[in-house]
Design a protein around this motif. Structure first.
Motif, short mmCIF file in Angstrom:
data_model
loop_
_atom_site.label_atom_id
_atom_site.label_comp_id
_atom_site.label_asym_id
_atom_site.label_seq_id
_atom_site.Cartn_x
_atom_site.Cartn_y
_atom_site.Cartn_z
N ARG A 34 -10.90 61.59 65.89
CA ARG A 34 -11.62 61.64 67.09
C ARG A 34 -11.89 60.11 67.47
N ASP A 35 -12.10 59.44 66.56
CA ASP A 35 -12.98 57.72 66.42
C ASP A 35 -11.55 57.54 66.75
N HIS A 36 -9.87 57.70 67.07
CA HIS A 36 -8.32 57.18 66.87
C HIS A 36 -8.33 57.30 68.57
N TYR A 37 -9.18 58.61 69.01
CA TYR A 37 -8.37 59.01 69.91
C TYR A 37 -8.07 58.37 71.30
N ALA A 38 -8.89 58.03 71.99
CA ALA A 38 -9.67 57.04 73.15
C ALA A 38 -8.13 56.48 72.29
N ALA A 39 -7.92 55.01 71.90
CA ALA A 39 -6.78 54.46 71.81
C ALA A 39 -5.56 55.27 72.06
N MET A 40 -5.22 56.68 71.65
CA MET A 40 -3.95 57.24 71.84
C MET A 40 -3.78 57.46 73.13
N ALA A 41 -4.98 58.23 73.71
CA ALA A 41 -4.77 59.04 75.68
C ALA A 41 -4.89 57.02 76.25
N ILE A 42 -5.27 55.86 75.66
CA ILE A 42 -4.68 54.73 76.95
C ILE A 42 -3.04 54.36 76.53
N ARG A 43 -2.34 54.77 74.98
CA ARG A 43 -1.28 54.56 74.94
C ARG A 43 -0.21 55.60 75.75
N GLU A 44 -0.72 56.65 75.56
CA GLU A 44 -0.20 57.46 76.20
C GLU A 44 -0.08 57.28 77.69
N MET A 45 -1.05 56.43 78.87
CA MET A 45 -0.89 56.31 79.37
C MET A 45 -0.20 54.73 79.60
N ARG A 46 0.02 54.14 79.33
CA ARG A 46 0.94 53.14 79.01
C ARG A 46 2.10 53.53 79.77
N LEU A 47 2.52 54.53 78.83
CA LEU A 47 3.95 55.23 78.32
C LEU A 47 3.82 55.95 79.72
N VAL A 48 3.05 56.86 80.19
CA VAL A 48 3.78 56.84 82.04
C VAL A 48 2.89 56.60 82.99
N LYS A 49 2.73 55.43 83.03
CA LYS A 49 2.69 54.47 83.90
C LYS A 49 4.07 53.79 84.07
N GLN A 50 4.95 53.20 82.37
CA GLN A 50 6.31 53.18 82.24
C GLN A 50 7.12 54.18 83.60
N TRP A 51 6.82 55.52 82.87
CA TRP A 51 7.96 56.28 82.93
C TRP A 51 7.70 56.93 85.19
N GLN A 52 6.87 56.44 85.25
CA GLN A 52 6.44 56.13 87.00
C GLN A 52 7.14 55.30 87.59
N ILE A 53 7.48 54.22 86.83
CA ILE A 53 8.23 52.79 87.32
C ILE A 53 9.15 53.14 87.25
N ASP A 54 9.58 53.62 85.75
CA ASP A 54 10.59 53.53 85.34
C ASP A 54 11.93 54.89 86.61
N HIS A 55 11.06 55.71 87.47
CA HIS A 55 11.73 57.00 88.25
C HIS A 55 11.45 56.50 89.18
N GLY A 56 10.48 55.26 89.93
CA GLY A 56 11.32 55.21 91.28
C GLY A 56 9.01 55.20 92.12
N ILE A 57 8.34 55.69 91.09
CA ILE A 57 7.06 56.39 91.72
C ILE A 57 6.21 55.56 91.58
N THR A 58 5.87 54.79 93.02
CA THR A 58 4.52 54.11 93.11
C THR A 58 3.27 54.91 93.50
N GLU A 59 2.14 55.06 92.55
CA GLU A 59 0.76 55.36 93.16
C GLU A 59 -0.10 54.67 93.96
N PRO A 60 -0.61 55.74 94.47
CA PRO A 60 -2.40 55.01 94.92
C PRO A 60 -3.26 54.25 94.31
#
Length: 405
Positions: A34-60
């Motif tokens: 639990r102590d490290h969960y927030a850091a891992m979730a934030i790392r996933e967010m960054r990976l997802v954001k990059q996936w969106q960029i790579d697939h031409g997805i621009t979210e508001p």
């Protein structure tokens, strides 16, 4: 419209009826922290954001953020706040964004709720389930009715909107128990209440007890009567139904939940979370789901992989079916013109025609549903009646037939 859902898969104790993707400390062993969960979730967010960029997805900017679980509030407010800040940094938060966390009533107090407010949260959803102690005991809930009252009062004092969740159909719960729970929820003065029928999965402790005959199972007629009672009591108190299991005063609907039913884009972060993107690469909609177990989810992130267990593209037939399934759950109703357009896009579908009259070419089957008291038709919208809500699965199947799906 864009939404972010963050799944926090931790609970202090596993409830006997729950089959959500949740874990206690003993479930996880050394596999996650639990102590490290927030850091891992934030790392996933960054990976997802990059996936969106790579697939031409621009979210508001995100119009809603929802922390669910599990019990998000087993994490300290600072961890929840760190994840919320990451959403803002990566996608932005729209002005007036709705930011909600679920909470077990015994995992928060006035100070922690005030801290959530200071971190940007403006809504909290309490898992009340029942106001009857013996029903809570049957459900293996650890909180007391007093915890709910204290939590709602604290939220009001610091300026957070509150919602409470109820469950009906618990073994041993009679109609008087249910009426008392509904009235107690109303007496809290909240502007939003959810009420869900107890559903049992065979893998849960309660499901096994019912299968072995040591506990009575839910009864469909009993649950229907309890739903009808709750609907009448909520309506009389000024809370209108806007989705089959949700009631709110006008203007207090859960915007996040409405986004799901309207099929907007959302990113799901955390073990087992689902995501949905419309028309990726000008193609079909994409639905994905994360690896369920926190340890394997974290290992994928450590490899710098978006931690998806799988994904699928939604074809034209599935899209039309989902429009019906989602739309007929809402008070705003199902837009017949949207369904007709979706049906027309199904390759080789012989029933796809140009709109005719107010409701399209399928008026006769729809008129039958009106005559049976399952729906009302307002202009070009189909809206389920109380009977239609109670028989929603059957109504959906009838509408599939009406549209030749």
């Amino acid at each position: 419209m864009y939404e972010v859902y963050i799944h926090v898969p931790f609970c202090l104790r596993r409830c006997g009826y729950c089959d959500f993707n949740t874990y206690t400390a003993s479930d996880l062993g050394g596999g996650a922290s639990r102590d490290h969960y927030a850091a891992m979730a934030i790392r996933e967010m960054r990976l997802v954001k990059q996936w969106q960029i790579d697939h031409g997805i621009t979210e508001p900017a995100a119009s809603t953020v929802f922390f669910g679980g599990g019990t998000p509030t087993v994490l300290p407010p600072s961890s929840l706040g760190a994840m919320l800040r990451a959403v803002d940094e990566l996608w932005g938060l729209a002005p007036g964004a709705e930011v909600t966390t679920e909470a077990n009533p015994d995992t928060v107090d006035h100070d922690s709720i005030a801290a959530l407010r200071d971190l940007g949260f403006n809504r909290i959803s309490f898992g009340m389930q029942s106001a009857v102690p013996r029903v809570l005991k049957t459900l293996d809930r650890t909180h007391t009715p007093a915890n709910v009252t204290q939590g709602v009062k604290a939220a009001a004092q610091v300026g957070l909107r509150s919602s409470v969740d109820l469950i009906y159909g618990t073994p041993g719960e009679d109609m008087g128990d249910w009426r008392y729970s509904v009235q107690t929820a109303l007496d809290l003065g909240v502007d939003h209440i959810s009420a869900y029928a107890l559903t049992l999965e065979p893998t849960t402790a309660m499901g096994r007890a019912v299968a072995h005959g040591t506990m009575p199972g839910p009864d469909d007629d009993d649950e229907a009567a309890k739903y009808a009672l709750a609907d009448a009591m909520f309506t009389e108190a000024g809370l209108d139904w806007y989705e089959i299991s949700n009631w709110a005063r006008p203007g207090y609907e859960s915007r996040h939940n409405l986004g799901y039913w309207r099929n907007v884009d959302w990113a799901g972060i955390g073990p087992g979370a689902h995501s949905h993107y419309n028309g990726v690469g000008r193609g079909r909609d994409v639905r994905s789901w994360d690896i369920a177990h926190p340890k394997r989810w974290a290992q994928a992130i450590d490899r710098r992989d978006v931690p998806w267990q799988g994904s699928e593209r939604i074809d034209a037939l599935e899209h039309a079916e989902e429009l019906i399934m989602l739309g007929v759950r809402l008070r705003e109703g199902l837009a017949c013109t949207r369904v007709e357009r979706a049906v027309a896009r199904i390759p080789g579908h012989t029933g796809a025609k140009t709109i005719e009259g107010e409701r399209g070419p399928h008026a006769d089957p729809i008129d039958d549903l009106v005559a049976e008291g399952l729906i009302e038709v307002h202009g070009t919208r189909i809206i389920p009646t109380l009977r239609g809500r109670l028989l929603n699965d059957a109504l959906i199947e009838r509408l599939y037939e009406a549209y030749g799906l």
